[in-house]
Write a protein that holds these residues in place. Structure first.
Motif, PDB file in Angstrom:
ATOM      1  N   VAL A  65       0.831  -1.214   0.000  1.00 52.53           N
ATOM      2  CA  VAL A  65       0.000   0.000   0.000  1.00 52.53           C
ATOM      3  C   VAL A  65       0.861   1.257   0.000  1.00 52.53           C
ATOM      4  O   VAL A  65       0.599   2.209  -0.739  1.00 52.53           O
ATOM      5  CB  VAL A  65      -0.944  -0.003   1.224  1.00 52.53           C
ATOM      6  CG1 VAL A  65      -1.666   1.342   1.348  1.00 52.53           C
ATOM      7  CG2 VAL A  65      -1.946  -1.139   1.119  1.00 52.53           C
ATOM      8  N   LEU A  66       1.928   1.276   0.833  1.00 49.94           N
ATOM      9  CA  LEU A  66       2.721   2.497   0.975  1.00 49.94           C
ATOM     10  C   LEU A  66       3.933   2.430   0.056  1.00 49.94           C
ATOM     11  O   LEU A  66       4.980   1.899   0.422  1.00 49.94           O
ATOM     12  CB  LEU A  66       3.145   2.675   2.439  1.00 49.94           C
ATOM     13  CG  LEU A  66       1.987   2.793   3.452  1.00 49.94           C
ATOM     14  CD1 LEU A  66       2.524   2.934   4.871  1.00 49.94           C
ATOM     15  CD2 LEU A  66       1.106   3.988   3.096  1.00 49.94           C
ATOM     16  N   SER A  71       0.222   5.597  -3.960  1.00 46.79           N
ATOM     17  CA  SER A  71      -0.273   4.552  -3.050  1.00 46.79           C
ATOM     18  C   SER A  71      -0.586   3.279  -3.827  1.00 46.79           C
ATOM     19  O   SER A  71      -0.878   3.301  -5.027  1.00 46.79           O
ATOM     20  CB  SER A  71      -1.530   5.032  -2.326  1.00 46.79           C
ATOM     21  OG  SER A  71      -2.637   5.039  -3.217  1.00 46.79           O
ATOM     22  N   GLU A  74      -3.889   3.443  -5.507  1.00 50.05           N
ATOM     23  CA  GLU A  74      -3.935   4.072  -6.834  1.00 50.05           C
ATOM     24  C   GLU A  74      -3.453   3.102  -7.912  1.00 50.05           C
ATOM     25  O   GLU A  74      -4.004   3.050  -9.016  1.00 50.05           O
ATOM     26  CB  GLU A  74      -3.077   5.337  -6.847  1.00 50.05           C
ATOM     27  CG  GLU A  74      -3.146   6.084  -8.173  1.00 50.05           C
ATOM     28  CD  GLU A  74      -2.286   7.348  -8.200  1.00 50.05           C
ATOM     29  OE1 GLU A  74      -2.097   7.893  -9.310  1.00 50.05           O
ATOM     30  OE2 GLU A  74      -1.819   7.756  -7.120  1.00 50.05           O
ATOM     31  N   GLN A  92      -3.552  -6.861  -1.851  1.00 51.28           N
ATOM     32  CA  GLN A  92      -2.960  -5.671  -1.250  1.00 51.28           C
ATOM     33  C   GLN A  92      -2.324  -6.091   0.088  1.00 51.28           C
ATOM     34  O   GLN A  92      -2.912  -6.871   0.862  1.00 51.28           O
ATOM     35  CB  GLN A  92      -4.048  -4.634  -1.003  1.00 51.28           C
ATOM     36  CG  GLN A  92      -3.527  -3.212  -0.972  1.00 51.28           C
ATOM     37  CD  GLN A  92      -3.498  -2.587  -2.353  1.00 51.28           C
ATOM     38  OE1 GLN A  92      -4.517  -2.352  -2.962  1.00 51.28           O
ATOM     39  NE2 GLN A  92      -2.297  -2.303  -2.836  1.00 51.28           N
ATOM     40  N   SER A  94       0.115  -4.582   3.631  1.00 47.73           N
ATOM     41  CA  SER A  94       0.599  -3.376   4.309  1.00 47.73           C
ATOM     42  C   SER A  94       0.899  -3.693   5.774  1.00 47.73           C
ATOM     43  O   SER A  94       0.204  -4.500   6.399  1.00 47.73           O
ATOM     44  CB  SER A  94      -0.437  -2.250   4.223  1.00 47.73           C
ATOM     45  OG  SER A  94       0.058  -1.089   4.874  1.00 47.73           O
ATOM     46  N   ALA A  97      -1.126   0.364   6.944  1.00 49.44           N
ATOM     47  CA  ALA A  97      -2.549   0.596   6.638  1.00 49.44           C
ATOM     48  C   ALA A  97      -3.315  -0.688   6.940  1.00 49.44           C
ATOM     49  O   ALA A  97      -3.599  -1.499   6.056  1.00 49.44           O
ATOM     50  CB  ALA A  97      -2.712   1.009   5.183  1.00 49.44           C
ATOM     51  N   ASP A 102      -8.923   0.969   6.105  1.00 49.03           N
ATOM     52  CA  ASP A 102      -7.915   0.738   5.061  1.00 49.03           C
ATOM     53  C   ASP A 102      -8.288  -0.486   4.228  1.00 49.03           C
ATOM     54  O   ASP A 102      -8.175  -0.467   2.996  1.00 49.03           O
ATOM     55  CB  ASP A 102      -6.540   0.529   5.697  1.00 49.03           C
ATOM     56  CG  ASP A 102      -6.012   1.777   6.396  1.00 49.03           C
ATOM     57  OD1 ASP A 102      -6.300   2.881   5.880  1.00 49.03           O
ATOM     58  OD2 ASP A 102      -5.338   1.629   7.427  1.00 49.03           O
TER      59      ASP A 102
END
Length: 534
Positions: A65-66, A71, A74, A92, A94, A97, A102
């Protein structure tokens, strides 16, 4: 390959994470599980790897995510908005998040699964497997739906094919479009010629060549022998090339063999064995082969019935016209185009005690039944004429005969009785195209008076009598010559009359001219009889 076997296949995984240690750990776990890993350390680099060139896409993406440039949300959103990558499943991950909000945002913006770090390796691999299972099932369903559409289109094409060559192109091209592959086919045409057809890809043209007579028997021996049904067999490349040395298919061959009737040659569709990637593909090819066999059998039956009808039709027509002093005669008969149905057009010329009787008619409808009724009407007409009945009495007797033997059938018929000296014509028209009289002084004119069609149960008026001075010509035709679907009959008759007015005096030349001008590519039979009164 079964669905469960496809689910266990290793995948190509895109890992997008800016942390080198995380990338190393994820890559190690995935590679030990048999997967191939492609890595990227920024969102833009990951997008570039996916969109650079027309190469094969990864099967799944794992995205942190980061990321430093954008991000992971996106990245997921952009992947899902592109038609090229919209189907790509995304996990995803993280370490920061990790709140329910999130998770909700990640799933809403394109993720198919969401894992918090630190991640247990077993949980990661299980999530990859489950996500791939769902994605692959969806892809199989979409692929099957597309191929079912292709099968439906190919089936419609083979059933609607007009003639053997269009059938062969539809069946061979349908196999190629169905499986997106080169394809070959072998059939026996309705004319008993073995045919080998090939296509390089669904957009290419089909090539059709004659094949040796024993080929279909050799191919059937690989699957059905003399049985009916449909089956798929694998033929090694060497055996296939020995039977069809000119074929273009690579490698081993998947051969679908179908037969719908015992004693009939099979329909054979062939594709590279690698084109059949699942049981669904095999079933689709079998269905197309079976539909092609049914369509070819229908086409073969139609050709047999048409040949029988034409033979029956010709047997009912006069072999020659009588020789009558003071009268010259010429005639033409032209069957409908190859793919039209059998009609009931006929003509007749018979010498009677009252003079020469000329007749032209048409049984309404197109079928072997129409040809049979035509024969019945013509033979009865001859008998009534030889008995000496005048034209309107002949029509009345045919009316009675048809009402009793063929109720519901109608016939148009025009009779012209030529008096022995040839100077007067008695014209009785039962709903037929009007005869054309060509006066040597005044030119051509249609004789329009007429009564009802035979078969309507109505009385027929007495014939009208017209004079025929020396040099008069008479022209009688069936509607197949002058009717055009896109034009009004009056306009076509006017053009016909003008052509006759400007045409030759010789009867044979006139017949040839009219057939060349009006008789090409018609879907109805054409009969034409013409007379010159000297």
């Amino acid at each position: 390959m079964t669905d469960s076997a496809q689910e266990r296949l290793p995948a190509t995984v895109l890992v997008v994470d800016d942390n080198e240690t995380n990338r190393y750990i994820l890559t190690s776990w995935l590679q030990r599980a048999g997967h191939i890993v492609i890595s990227a350390d920024t969102g833009e680099q990951g997008l570039t790897r996916l969109h650079a060139g027309p190469g094969v896409l990864p099967d799944i993406a794992i995205i942190d995510v980061l990321l430093p440039d954008m991000s992971g949300f996106e990245v997921s959103e952009r992947l899902k908005s592109s038609p090229r990558t919209a189907h790509l499943p995304i996990i995803q991950i993280s370490a920061a998040a990790i709140s329910p909000a999130d998770h909700a945002e990640g799933l809403r913006r394109g993720a198919d699964a969401y894992l918090d770090q630190p991640i247990d390796p077993d949980e990661l691999l299980a999530t990859v497997t489950a996500t791939l299972r769902y994605a692959r099932a969806r892809q199989r369903a979409e692929r099957l739906a597309q191929r079912l559409i292709a099968l439906n289109r190919a089936t419609m094409d083979v059933y609607s094919a007009v003639g053997f060559h269009s059938f062969a192109a539809a069946a061979t091209g349908g196999a190629a479009a169905l499986l997106d592959t080169p394809a070959s086919a072998v059939f026996l045409s309705p004319q008993a010629q073995a045919v080998h057809s090939m296509i390089d890809d669904p957009q290419a043209a089909v090539r059709i060549h004659p094949a040796h007579a024993a080929l279909l028997k050799q191919l059937a021996a690989h699957g059905l022998n003399q049985d009916t049904g449909v089956t798929i067999v694998r033929v090694p490349r060497g055996q296939w090339r020995a039977m069809l040395p000119g074929d273009h298919l690579p490698g081993d061959i998947a051969l679908a063999v179908s037969r719908t009737k015992r004693g009939r040659p099979p329909v054979c569709l062939a594709v590279p064995a690698t084109a059949l990637q699942s049981a669904d593909d095999e079933q689709l090819l079998q269905q197309l082969a079976n539909a092609s066999a049914l369509a070819l059998e229908a086409l073969r039956t139609y050709n047999e019935e048409r040949a029988l009808g034409l033979a029956l039709q010709r047997s009912f027509l006069p072999k020659e016209l009588p020789t009558v002093p003071g009268v010259e005669l010429a005639f033409r008969y032209l069957p409908a185009s190859e793919h039209a149905e059998i009609g009931g057009d006929f003509y007749e010329a018979v010498q009677t005690v009252n003079g020469l009787l000329l007749a032209i008619g048409d049984v309404v409808g197109h079928s072997v039944t129409a040809a049979t009724v035509m024969g019945e009407v013509r033979h009865a007409l001859r008998a009534y004429a030889i008995e000496g009945h005048p034209p309107h009495h002949i029509l009345e007797r045919l009316e009675t005969l048809l009402g009793q033997s063929q109720p519901g059938i109608t016939v148009t018929l025009c009779l012209v009785l030529v008096e022995p000296d040839g100077r007067r014509l008695h014209i009785a028209n039962a709903g037929h195209i009007p005869p054309l009289l060509i006066d040597p002084q005044d030119g051509p004119r249609f004789h329009h008076p007429h009564g009802p069609l035979i078969g309507m149960g109505q009385r027929h008026p007495q014939p009208t009598v017209v004079r025929a001075p020396p040099g008069t010509r008479l022209l009688m035709v069936t509607d197949g010559l002058v009717e055009v679907r896109t034009a009004h009959l009056d306009a076509t008759l006017a053009e016909f009359r003008e052509t006759v007015a400007d045409g030759p005096d010789d009867l044979e030349e006139m017949c040839d001219l009219l057939l060349a001008r009006f008789g090409q590519n018609k879907d109805d039979d054409i009969a034409l009889i013409t007379a010159l009164f000297i």
